[in-house]
Design a protein around this motif. Sequence first.
Motif: not given
Length: 171
Positions: A136-165
């Motif tokens: 529920a909260v993600m549904k509310q917040r995601e449009p704001a996150y996307r509007a704010a960001a200049q870049a987006e990375l889906d980290v769902t299936r990434l480890s911290v080290d993979e995301a870092l790359v």
Amino acid sequence: MSIVLIGYRGCGKTSIGRKLADRLWQPFVDTDDLVVKKAGKNVKDIFEQDGEERFRQLETEAIKEVAKLEEHVIALGGGGATRSENVKVLRDAGHKLIYLRCDPPELFRRIQMDPSTGVSRPPLTKGGGGIEEITAVMKQREPAYRAAAQAELDVTRLSVDEALVYVTRLA
């Protein structure tokens, strides 16, 4: 310019942010830590004793402070990028905002694995912090996150080290 990581709790803003700061040889700052230090109590206690509005005021003050920082890696609290005034102050300062996107089931798994969650993080709805709340909260917040960001990375299936790359390339 500083790098500002935004997204829902559990997406890895702090874990990835600390490693990114090390890689870039820059200081790391978490706005939730600044709020806790200023209030003298954890986020959950601020919510319970002073209310969410007071927490959001402290959060905005912390964001205005970090907006002045150059060459830092900054982790914004999960709700920080949902207020347009916070995003404006960060953008006006020339910082790069990167949204770390993560699917709700994975957020739930990560949050459950964090032993400090129950002690220091408040539920955000009457859902009590479960998967329903996250969805529920993600549904509310995601449009704001996307509007704010200049870049987006889906980290769902990434480890911290993979995301870092990937975050290093986006930075």
